[in-house]
Motif scaffolding. Sequence first.
Motif, mmCIF file in Angstrom:
data_model
loop_
_atom_site.group_PDB
_atom_site.id
_atom_site.type_symbol
_atom_site.label_atom_id
_atom_site.label_comp_id
_atom_site.label_asym_id
_atom_site.label_seq_id
_atom_site.Cartn_x
_atom_site.Cartn_y
_atom_site.Cartn_z
ATOM 1 N N ASP A 14 81.184 25.790 1.542
ATOM 2 C CA ASP A 14 80.131 26.442 0.553
ATOM 3 C C ASP A 14 79.002 26.909 1.520
ATOM 4 O O ASP A 14 78.439 28.014 1.234
ATOM 5 C CB ASP A 14 79.484 25.492 0.008
ATOM 6 C CG ASP A 14 80.527 25.201 -1.258
ATOM 7 O OD1 ASP A 14 81.637 25.695 -1.595
ATOM 8 O OD2 ASP A 14 80.473 24.042 -2.034
ATOM 9 N N ALA A 15 78.910 26.195 2.694
ATOM 10 C CA ALA A 15 77.805 26.755 3.658
ATOM 11 C C ALA A 15 78.025 27.925 4.342
ATOM 12 O O ALA A 15 77.419 28.932 4.504
ATOM 13 C CB ALA A 15 77.441 25.489 4.806
ATOM 14 N N VAL A 16 79.348 28.162 4.672
ATOM 15 C CA VAL A 16 79.857 29.422 5.449
ATOM 16 C C VAL A 16 79.795 30.400 4.297
ATOM 17 O O VAL A 16 79.403 31.702 4.713
ATOM 18 C CB VAL A 16 81.028 29.064 5.833
ATOM 19 C CG1 VAL A 16 81.876 30.505 6.576
ATOM 20 C CG2 VAL A 16 81.183 28.287 7.300
ATOM 21 N N ALA A 17 80.035 30.287 3.245
ATOM 22 C CA ALA A 17 80.202 31.241 2.152
ATOM 23 C C ALA A 17 78.628 31.750 1.654
ATOM 24 O O ALA A 17 78.409 32.884 1.767
ATOM 25 C CB ALA A 17 80.856 30.611 0.979
ATOM 26 N N LEU A 18 77.686 30.860 1.760
ATOM 27 C CA LEU A 18 76.484 31.143 1.587
ATOM 28 C C LEU A 18 75.759 32.011 2.760
ATOM 29 O O LEU A 18 74.907 32.905 2.312
ATOM 30 C CB LEU A 18 75.432 29.844 1.501
ATOM 31 C CG LEU A 18 74.103 30.113 1.042
ATOM 32 C CD1 LEU A 18 73.992 30.623 -0.418
ATOM 33 C CD2 LEU A 18 73.246 28.896 1.009
ATOM 34 N N GLY A 23 72.945 35.629 3.811
ATOM 35 C CA GLY A 23 72.163 35.834 5.320
ATOM 36 C C GLY A 23 71.759 34.672 5.847
ATOM 37 O O GLY A 23 71.478 33.620 4.970
ATOM 38 N N LYS A 24 71.609 34.502 7.009
ATOM 39 C CA LYS A 24 71.307 33.294 7.800
ATOM 40 C C LYS A 24 70.002 32.651 7.299
ATOM 41 O O LYS A 24 69.775 31.499 7.017
ATOM 42 C CB LYS A 24 71.682 33.333 9.443
ATOM 43 C CG LYS A 24 70.354 34.123 9.937
ATOM 44 C CD LYS A 24 70.730 34.044 11.324
ATOM 45 C CE LYS A 24 69.843 35.373 12.235
ATOM 46 N NZ LYS A 24 68.580 34.830 12.432
ATOM 47 N N ASP A 25 68.946 33.548 7.191
ATOM 48 C CA ASP A 25 67.480 33.130 6.842
ATOM 49 C C ASP A 25 67.467 32.220 5.451
ATOM 50 O O ASP A 25 67.051 31.059 5.565
ATOM 51 C CB ASP A 25 66.309 34.043 6.710
ATOM 52 C CG ASP A 25 66.290 34.716 8.314
ATOM 53 O OD1 ASP A 25 66.796 34.055 9.422
ATOM 54 O OD2 ASP A 25 66.122 35.844 8.637
ATOM 55 N N LYS A 26 67.856 32.944 4.462
ATOM 56 C CA LYS A 26 68.309 32.066 3.326
ATOM 57 C C LYS A 26 69.060 30.870 3.349
ATOM 58 O O LYS A 26 68.615 29.830 2.782
ATOM 59 C CB LYS A 26 68.650 32.952 2.254
ATOM 60 C CG LYS A 26 67.510 33.857 1.457
ATOM 61 C CD LYS A 26 68.146 34.652 0.108
ATOM 62 C CE LYS A 26 66.947 35.177 -0.492
ATOM 63 N NZ LYS A 26 67.629 36.081 -1.726
ATOM 64 N N PRO A 115 83.258 27.993 11.905
ATOM 65 C CA PRO A 115 82.504 28.856 12.733
ATOM 66 C C PRO A 115 81.809 29.895 11.545
ATOM 67 O O PRO A 115 82.297 30.014 10.697
ATOM 68 C CB PRO A 115 83.521 29.691 13.551
ATOM 69 C CG PRO A 115 84.892 29.548 12.903
ATOM 70 C CD PRO A 115 84.625 28.137 12.297
ATOM 71 N N LEU A 116 80.616 30.165 12.135
ATOM 72 C CA LEU A 116 79.768 31.220 11.372
ATOM 73 C C LEU A 116 80.090 32.654 11.851
ATOM 74 O O LEU A 116 79.381 32.922 13.056
ATOM 75 C CB LEU A 116 78.229 30.770 11.179
ATOM 76 C CG LEU A 116 78.062 29.582 10.408
ATOM 77 C CD1 LEU A 116 76.458 28.934 10.738
ATOM 78 C CD2 LEU A 116 78.272 29.817 9.003
ATOM 79 N N GLU A 117 80.948 33.496 11.382
ATOM 80 C CA GLU A 117 81.317 34.697 11.695
ATOM 81 C C GLU A 117 79.966 35.657 12.117
ATOM 82 O O GLU A 117 79.072 35.703 11.499
ATOM 83 C CB GLU A 117 82.378 35.598 10.732
ATOM 84 C CG GLU A 117 83.350 34.757 10.599
ATOM 85 C CD GLU A 117 84.589 34.389 11.563
ATOM 86 O OE1 GLU A 117 84.293 35.409 12.726
ATOM 87 O OE2 GLU A 117 85.106 33.434 11.663
#
Length: 129
Positions: A14-18, A23-26, A115-117
Amino acid sequence: LGAPADDATTLVKDAVALVKAEGKDKAFAAFNDSAGKFVKGDLYIFVVDNDGNTLAHGGNAKLVGKNMKELKDADGKPFIQAMIDKAKSGGGWVDYKWTNPTTKKLQEKSTYVLPLEGLNAFAGCGIYK
């Protein structure tokens, strides 16, 4: 590993999907929110980049901005580096020993990482066995 392991893998996915969706900031703000949906009991999301820098941490906001690359467990295993390597190879579980903040006892811990692409970072969630 049972239900906590399933909860951890779901939380990381879910974290990767978010991150992909918002985007990373949100996303990182959501992960850092101790009352948010990415903190469930003693499960929380953390994000570390491939240099070992903590970018988000649902369990301890004071760790954000700190470099954890040299962190070793009770057996001397550099487990953050192991997580970085695991994430670079597509993700999975990393086992190590860590003190449970609830029991104050050294316990077997396993953290699921993905991983966070495009961010040269990974998201993780750990469980005590």
